[in-house]
Write an enzyme that holds these catalytic residues in place. Structure first.
Site, PDB file in Angstrom:
ATOM      1  N   GLN A  28      38.402  53.810  43.394  1.00  0.00           N
ATOM      2  CA  GLN A  28      38.004  53.316  44.702  1.00  0.00           C
ATOM      3  C   GLN A  28      39.178  53.296  45.657  1.00  0.00           C
ATOM      4  O   GLN A  28      40.332  53.200  45.249  1.00  0.00           O
ATOM      5  CB  GLN A  28      37.362  51.936  44.590  1.00  0.00           C
ATOM      6  CG  GLN A  28      38.262  50.862  44.042  1.00  0.00           C
ATOM      7  CD  GLN A  28      37.486  49.600  43.691  1.00  0.00           C
ATOM      8  OE1 GLN A  28      36.415  49.663  43.085  1.00  0.00           O
ATOM      9  NE2 GLN A  28      38.031  48.453  44.056  1.00  0.00           N
ATOM     10  N   GLY A  29      38.843  53.402  46.926  1.00  0.00           N
ATOM     11  CA  GLY A  29      39.843  53.360  47.977  1.00  0.00           C
ATOM     12  C   GLY A  29      39.294  52.580  49.148  1.00  0.00           C
ATOM     13  O   GLY A  29      38.092  52.323  49.254  1.00  0.00           O
ATOM     14  N   TYR A  30      40.188  52.222  50.060  1.00  0.00           N
ATOM     15  CA  TYR A  30      39.827  51.380  51.189  1.00  0.00           C
ATOM     16  C   TYR A  30      40.124  52.098  52.497  1.00  0.00           C
ATOM     17  O   TYR A  30      41.257  52.468  52.766  1.00  0.00           O
ATOM     18  CB  TYR A  30      40.581  50.054  51.106  1.00  0.00           C
ATOM     19  CG  TYR A  30      40.067  49.245  49.940  1.00  0.00           C
ATOM     20  CD1 TYR A  30      39.065  48.310  50.119  1.00  0.00           C
ATOM     21  CD2 TYR A  30      40.528  49.480  48.650  1.00  0.00           C
ATOM     22  CE1 TYR A  30      38.541  47.613  49.048  1.00  0.00           C
ATOM     23  CE2 TYR A  30      40.017  48.788  47.574  1.00  0.00           C
ATOM     24  CZ  TYR A  30      39.023  47.851  47.775  1.00  0.00           C
ATOM     25  OH  TYR A  30      38.500  47.172  46.708  1.00  0.00           O
ATOM     26  N   MET A  31      39.080  52.288  53.286  1.00  0.00           N
ATOM     27  CA  MET A  31      39.230  52.884  54.607  1.00  0.00           C
ATOM     28  C   MET A  31      39.706  51.808  55.579  1.00  0.00           C
ATOM     29  O   MET A  31      40.440  52.106  56.515  1.00  0.00           O
ATOM     30  CB  MET A  31      37.925  53.511  55.054  1.00  0.00           C
ATOM     31  CG  MET A  31      37.483  54.606  54.075  1.00  0.00           C
ATOM     32  SD  MET A  31      36.008  55.445  54.585  1.00  0.00           S
ATOM     33  CE  MET A  31      36.734  56.695  55.630  1.00  0.00           C
ATOM     34  N   ASN A 142      41.005  43.679  45.131  1.00  0.00           N
ATOM     35  CA  ASN A 142      41.248  45.112  44.973  1.00  0.00           C
ATOM     36  C   ASN A 142      41.830  45.750  46.222  1.00  0.00           C
ATOM     37  O   ASN A 142      42.634  46.667  46.134  1.00  0.00           O
ATOM     38  CB  ASN A 142      39.959  45.816  44.547  1.00  0.00           C
ATOM     39  CG  ASN A 142      39.637  45.573  43.093  1.00  0.00           C
ATOM     40  OD1 ASN A 142      40.109  46.286  42.225  1.00  0.00           O
ATOM     41  ND2 ASN A 142      38.831  44.562  42.814  1.00  0.00           N
TER      42      ASN A 142
END
Length: 153
Positions: A28-31, A142
């Site tokens: 997962q990644g965060y925009m 996270n």
């Protein structure tokens, strides 16, 4: 409106393994990752998701999660900064489902479990393998781990 009420605990030992099912690999990644809001892209197993979360108040925050094509999720992850990689195990304990994450990559060594509740005052049984509660410690969110990984603490 979607609501997430969640408590997080560090995991002390591996006794949970006898209760766990098959793990799912998660990337997962965060925009966007700010205190007031996060926009997360996740691939969990063979599925893609886009999740929008509001500010945390206590252990509660708004949450909206939508399935998206995994190809789109892969492309969106390329737009994100640091990725969070982990394997998630679901564990049924005392009638409730716990999510236990073994982190990899830059967060190697971190093992954490969380339980989602119906209300902040809902009673539940804490498993023997669950240790210190870290629900209020932003370092264990996270979104924070994507910016300041566990291996850099």
């Amino acid at each position: 409106m979607g609501i997430e009420i969640e408590r997080k605990f560090l995991v002390e030992d591996e006794s949970w393994k006898s209760e766990a099912g098959e793990g799912l690999v998660c990337k997962q990644g965060y925009m966007v990752s700010e205190s007031e809001k996060t926009v997360r892209v996740r691939i969990m197993g063979e599925n893609g998701y886009l999740t929008i979360k509001g500010a945390t108040k206590g252990i509660t925050r708004s949450e909206f999660e939508y399935p998206i094509p995994v190809e789109d999720a892969e492309a969106m992850l390329g737009l994100c900064g640091g990725l969070v990689e982990k394997t998630r195990f679901l564990i049924l304990h005392a009638g409730m489902t716990w999510e236990l994450d073994i982190f990899a990559g830059d967060n190697e060594g971190l093992v954490m479990a969380e339980i989602e509740l119906e209300s902040e005052d809902q009673l539940f049984e804490i498993p023997e393998w669950a240790g210190k509660e870290v629900s209020d410690d932003i370092r264990y969110f996270n979104g924070y781990l994507s910016k300041v990984p566990f291996t850099q603490w």
